[in-house]
Enzyme design. Sequence first.
Site, mmCIF file in Angstrom:
data_model
loop_
_atom_site.group_PDB
_atom_site.id
_atom_site.type_symbol
_atom_site.label_atom_id
_atom_site.label_comp_id
_atom_site.label_asym_id
_atom_site.label_seq_id
_atom_site.Cartn_x
_atom_site.Cartn_y
_atom_site.Cartn_z
ATOM 1 N N SER A 161 0.860 -1.267 -0.023
ATOM 2 C CA SER A 161 -0.111 0.031 0.044
ATOM 3 C C SER A 161 0.910 1.155 0.034
ATOM 4 O O SER A 161 2.010 1.192 0.549
ATOM 5 C CB SER A 161 -0.812 0.138 1.368
ATOM 6 N N TYR A 174 -2.572 -0.750 10.277
ATOM 7 C CA TYR A 174 -2.542 -1.117 8.976
ATOM 8 C C TYR A 174 -1.096 -0.637 8.395
ATOM 9 O O TYR A 174 -0.513 -1.631 7.428
ATOM 10 C CB TYR A 174 -3.734 -0.333 8.452
#
Length: 270
Positions: A161, A174
């Site tokens: 990401s 995350y």
Amino acid sequence: MPLATHAGLPAFDLTGRLALITGSGRGIGYAIARGYALAGARVVLNGRDATRVAASAEALRGELLSHDPRRSPLEVQFSVFDVTDTAAAEEACQTLMAAHGCPDVLVNNAGIQIRGSLTEMPTEDWKRVIDVHLTGAFTVGRALARRMLPRGSGKIINICSVQSHLVRPTTAPYAAAKSGLVGLTRAMCAEWAPSGLQVNGLAPGYLDTELNASLVADPEFSGWITSRTPARRWGRVEDVVGPAIWLASSASDFVNGQVIYVDGGMTAVI
Ligand code: NAP
């Protein structure tokens, strides 16, 4: 290998390859599975929700056959397991490999998001996010690598990401998981590249998927994303498919241990 294979499109052809994509009943995982299938691969979808994964597999079979009636519906399979349940994931991988052989491509894509401030974050939420993204990729990667290594080939793509590189408040677990996945990608490369495997990360920017539904619906956040992204838009799942095909194909055979950002320029520009 004939020159034509490297000089032209055939290097991107996935015909004959078997790919397992975790978390592929919807979103980015489904888009990658669909792209792989249309590029010639046999694909195995995965998720925890059996009804959804079965329905997605059926939809993909229909599309594949309407695209090319010579293809077989058996080229789209699914395997229901939770990547955080180590025993169940290992058993499912063994069952899959007994039935279909060892996958040529693994995409570690399954993911969740739990937002909250670090000081208020329950430990259980922290562990859950780390478990799905990081431990899940380790578990499924290990299960398949044990068969890929003696064979001497395999492509593993870990879905990272922009938060592998840039961080925002309220997304600590995350961001920690996705940063860890970069380290895991390099560690897999260090141990497995000498035996013929390629392990790379693919890092999408902000895409309009279910995972981000609340952010897409927030006009202030949406406005910030479009102004912060040099390409001036949210990403689409289709944006990730071409790079994912490249990383699964022989066109990327000398690319190893890298993270490819597909983010409209977000990580390149302040
Ligand atoms: P999504 O639409 O929420 O899809 C997530 C998928 O993961 C679902 O198919 C879900 O299926 C599956 N999943 C979740 N937990 C699982 C588990 N424990 N075991 C097996 N499958 C599980 O999310 P997405 O936006 O497509 O994201 C896919 C990946 O891309 C994630 O790793 C995410 O972090 C990453 N990513 C997304 C963006 C973005 O902007 N959307 C950006 C960068 C990276 P079930 O619920 O049926 O299990």
